[in-house]
Write a protein that holds these residues in place. Structure first.
Motif, short mmCIF file in Angstrom:
data_model
loop_
_atom_site.label_atom_id
_atom_site.label_comp_id
_atom_site.label_asym_id
_atom_site.label_seq_id
_atom_site.Cartn_x
_atom_site.Cartn_y
_atom_site.Cartn_z
N TYR A 181 0.83 -1.21 0.00
CA TYR A 181 0.00 0.00 0.00
C TYR A 181 0.87 1.26 0.00
CZ TYR A 181 -3.98 -2.93 1.28
OH TYR A 181 -4.97 -3.88 1.30
N GLU A 182 0.46 2.22 -0.84
CA GLU A 182 1.14 3.51 -0.83
C GLU A 182 0.20 4.62 -1.28
OE1 GLU A 182 4.86 5.90 -2.94
OE2 GLU A 182 4.71 3.72 -3.18
N PRO A 183 -0.17 5.51 -0.36
CA PRO A 183 -0.90 6.72 -0.79
C PRO A 183 0.10 7.67 -1.41
CG PRO A 183 -0.50 6.79 1.57
CD PRO A 183 0.05 5.47 1.09
N LEU A 184 -0.27 8.30 -2.51
CA LEU A 184 0.61 9.28 -3.15
C LEU A 184 0.36 10.64 -2.50
CD1 LEU A 184 0.74 6.86 -5.12
CD2 LEU A 184 0.99 8.51 -6.96
N VAL A 185 1.17 10.92 -1.51
CA VAL A 185 0.99 12.13 -0.70
C VAL A 185 1.91 13.22 -1.22
CG1 VAL A 185 1.14 13.11 1.62
CG2 VAL A 185 0.42 10.72 1.31
N PRO A 186 1.36 14.32 -1.75
CA PRO A 186 2.22 15.40 -2.25
C PRO A 186 2.88 16.14 -1.10
CG PRO A 186 -0.07 16.06 -2.35
CD PRO A 186 -0.07 14.62 -1.93
N GLU A 187 4.08 16.68 -1.35
CA GLU A 187 4.76 17.47 -0.31
C GLU A 187 3.96 18.71 0.02
OE1 GLU A 187 9.10 17.95 -0.47
OE2 GLU A 187 9.00 16.81 -2.36
N GLU A 188 3.44 19.37 -1.00
CA GLU A 188 2.60 20.54 -0.79
C GLU A 188 1.15 20.10 -0.76
OE1 GLU A 188 3.41 23.23 -3.94
OE2 GLU A 188 5.54 23.43 -3.45
N ASP A 189 0.32 20.82 -0.01
CA ASP A 189 -1.09 20.48 0.04
C ASP A 189 -1.87 21.36 -0.93
OD1 ASP A 189 -3.19 18.96 0.86
OD2 ASP A 189 -3.64 20.16 2.63
N GLY A 190 -3.12 21.04 -1.12
CA GLY A 190 -3.97 21.82 -2.00
C GLY A 190 -4.44 21.01 -3.18
N PRO A 191 -5.56 21.39 -3.79
CA PRO A 191 -6.14 20.63 -4.90
C PRO A 191 -5.18 20.42 -6.07
CG PRO A 191 -7.69 22.29 -4.10
CD PRO A 191 -6.39 22.55 -3.42
N GLU A 192 -4.39 21.43 -6.40
CA GLU A 192 -3.49 21.30 -7.55
C GLU A 192 -2.41 20.25 -7.29
OE1 GLU A 192 -4.12 24.14 -6.00
OE2 GLU A 192 -5.44 25.20 -7.41
N ALA A 193 -1.86 20.24 -6.09
CA ALA A 193 -0.81 19.28 -5.77
C ALA A 193 -1.36 17.86 -5.77
CB ALA A 193 -0.20 19.61 -4.41
N VAL A 194 -2.56 17.68 -5.23
CA VAL A 194 -3.17 16.35 -5.23
C VAL A 194 -3.50 15.92 -6.65
CG1 VAL A 194 -5.15 14.98 -4.43
CG2 VAL A 194 -4.08 16.66 -2.89
N ALA A 195 -3.97 16.85 -7.48
CA ALA A 195 -4.28 16.52 -8.88
C ALA A 195 -3.03 16.09 -9.63
CB ALA A 195 -4.93 17.72 -9.56
N ARG A 196 -1.89 16.73 -9.33
CA ARG A 196 -0.64 16.33 -9.99
C ARG A 196 -0.23 14.93 -9.57
NH1 ARG A 196 0.68 21.82 -8.98
NH2 ARG A 196 1.83 21.24 -7.08
N ALA A 197 -0.40 14.61 -8.30
CA ALA A 197 -0.07 13.25 -7.83
C ALA A 197 -0.97 12.22 -8.51
CB ALA A 197 -0.21 13.18 -6.31
N ARG A 198 -2.24 12.57 -8.66
CA ARG A 198 -3.19 11.66 -9.33
C ARG A 198 -2.81 11.47 -10.79
NH1 ARG A 198 -7.33 14.44 -8.29
NH2 ARG A 198 -7.70 13.35 -6.32
#
Length: 578
Positions: free
Chosen positions: A438-455
């Motif tokens: 298991y590995e959640p892709l947790v961005p270093e920076e928070d916010g919708p844009e950072a999560v969208a980039r990880a996705r």
């Protein structure tokens, strides 16, 4: 000790990779990683307007339509059946049920593709006790009223170990070579939690309980700060304790402690009662929580057309809903046909962020907030590895849950669970094993844009690259693991679970996300704010009760609607055979 919780992720039964040893006893070729499970392409069909122009091939009426075949959808069906309602239809996009709790299989064993266990629920969760009793997991009650669970469903010891300084240690807290001041901080942390455990407000409501919305609002201000900020406020800066709490946040919520609501972070430890103060067990299955979902389906008597029932429709995409008229446009993705379904009540047990894509323009009252990322979803990578032999290692023996201590937040993963762990009850079991990474892709920076980039990174990567990523992470714990590898299946979840970021739980958005829209009510896991089995269950049964209350006596008796549905299914089946 911290235990792994429900991660709302899933997969499918899939063919095994064709990798076998040669006649000379040597492995013929390294197994090729392969993506299995949820199809991003199917979900992205909602972005296209083409389906809206497709003709309607059949019409149907039901009392209640359920959209989504995961924990929430199946729990809603169970509750409706308990209320005596037979006239329902459940539509699931994928070829299998379970959502992010679906099961998969490799030649050696079934395995989880996401959510993989359920802690035995506390005493106040009486409705959940009833479900577990119905599906055969509760087998009795002791003299004090506590429940007795089927022994085959209880995860056997040893449960947890962690990998640190090139060896394995029991439990999840890295106490090896801990300094006295670090031990003092850990003790102070537990003392603070113990003071909150079981506390109630003046009205008798627990400060932390499940579902979250039944908790007292006494400490709601903690939802406005992050868990990392709360630790700062408490003067807790030990890297060991900070890792321990960060692991809990990533494991439960798919986000770092700095991105998690402090209230949610504390709920991880207190929502079911502090582990040290309660008798609790883990209910686990080789196939993870997909086996739980299948048990609920069977008890709710949900069958396919092939079973002579038709209440369960897999491979069906609901692509448009008129909530005022109670109409759903549904596409059978296998037959390539569209049906107009009219329902008195619609239960949306799919992710809440998808609802604006199927409702008329501007009909969703929170569409603007959803578009701005007010409800954020964590992307996860899950992998299943079939091995010639179970992993070992220096120190503590193999456990059900095996976690690496990685000080660099950018490199953290959650380790793996052993799908074949319960087989230790059988001394003569096959030495081969299946493990789930298991590995959640947790961005270093928070916010919708950072999560969208990880996705986007998760979905854009190819199977070979992600397979190498998993093997490299596993090699840090087990350097020779590649030599044992038979099969490697990968599972990508772009929107695996709701992220309880600061302000979400007590900010008012979730109440509006759950509020009925004419004949429709959303009841997926995410409208509870915490990505847990219990949140999905309670959102579903509350919505099911709302649906039953809105039906007339005639509709609840299931008479005319059921006959109309049977007639439509017969006509549809006949037209397909032609």
């Amino acid at each position: 000790m911290v235990s792994r919780r429900d991660l709302l992720i899933g997969s499918a039964l899939a063919p095994a990779l064709a990798c076998r040893e040669s006649a000379e006893g040597q492995r013929a070729a390294a197994p090729s990683p392969r993506f299995i499970g949820q199809s991003p392409e199917r979900g992205h069909l909602l972005r296209s307007a083409e389906l809206l122009d497709s003709p309607i091939d059949a019409r149907e009426r039901v009392a209640v339509a359920i959209v989504g075949g995961g924990v929430a959808g199946m729990s809603a069906a169970w509750r409706l059946r308990k209320a005596g309602l037979d006239d329902l239809a459940l539509f699931e996009l994928e070829p299998w049920i379970g959502g992010t709790a679906a099961s998969g299989a490799l030649p050696r064993s079934p395995h989880p593709m996401g959510a993989h266990y359920l802690p035995t629920p506390p005493r106040e969760c009486v409705e959940l006790h009833e479900l577990l009793e119905d599906i055969g997991l509760v087998v009795g009650r002791s003299h004090d009223g506590s429940l007795e669970y089927a022994s085959t469903a209880i995860c056997p010891a040893p449960l947890e170990r962690h990998h640190y300084a090139n060896q394995w240690f029991p439990g999840l807290y890295p106490e090896h070579e801990q300094r006295p001041e670090e031990a003092e901080q850990l003790a102070r942390f537990w003392e603070t939690l113990a003071a909150l455990d079981g506390r109630r407000d003046g009205a008798g409501r627990l400060l932390f309980r499940l579902p979250q919305r039944r908790s007292a609002a006494t400490l709601a201000e903690l939802d406005r700060m992050s868990m990392a900020a709360w630790l700062d406020e408490q003067g807790l800066d030990s890297w060991r304790l900070r890792w321990f709490v960060d692991y809990a946040c990533r494991d439960d919520y798919g986000c770092a402690a700095a991105q998690t609501s402090a209230w949610a972070g504390l709920h991880h430890f207190l929502g079911r009662g502090l582990a040290q103060n309660r008798e609790g067990q883990l209910l686990t299955f080789p196939g993870g929580n997909g086996e739980l979902v299948a048990k609920i389906r069977d008890h709710a008597r949900l069958g396919t057309a092939a079973d002579g029932d038709g209440s369960l429709r897999r491979d069906h995409l609901v692509y448009a809903i008129d909530p005022e008229r109670g109409e759903l446009r549904v596409r059978d993705l296998v037959a390539g046909r569209s049906t107009l379904v009219t329902a008195e009540r619609i239960l949306w047990a799919a992710p809440r962020y998808l609802l604006p894509h199927v409702l008329p323009h501007a009909r969703d009252p929170i569409a603007t907030e959803l578009a701005a990322g007010a409800m954020s979803y964590a992307p996860w990578l899950v992998a299943n590895l079939e091995l010639d032999a179970a992993p070992g290692g220096l120190g503590a023996p193999l456990c059900w849950d095996n976690v690496p201590i990685i000080e660099d937040p950018r490199a953290r993963n959650l380790g793996y669970v052993v799908a074949t762990h319960a087989e230790q009850r059988d001394r003569g079991s096959d030495p081969a094993a299946v493990i789930t990474y298991y590995e959640p892709l947790v961005p270093e920076e928070d916010g919708p844009e950072a999560v969208a980039r990880a996705r986007a990174r998760l979905l854009a990567g190819d199977a070979r690259d992600w397979g190498e990523h998993v093997l490299a992470a596993m090699a840090r714990m087990h350097p020779a693991l590649r030599e044992e590898l038979r099969h490697l299946h990968l599972h990508r979840w772009g929107h695996a679970m709701i992220r309880p970021t600061p302000g979400l739980l007590f900010g008012g958005l979730l109440e509006r996300a759950r509020a009925p829209i004419a004949r429709l009510r959303a009841c997926g896991t995410d409208v509870g704010g915490l990505p847990l089995f219990e949140e999905a269950f309670y959102a579903a049964i509350e919505a099911a009760d709302w649906a039953v209350a809105g039906l007339s006596g005639a509709e609840r008796s299931s008479g005319s609607h059921s006959q109309a549905r049977s007639k439509t299914l017969t006509e549809t089946s006949s037209s397909r055979s032609r």
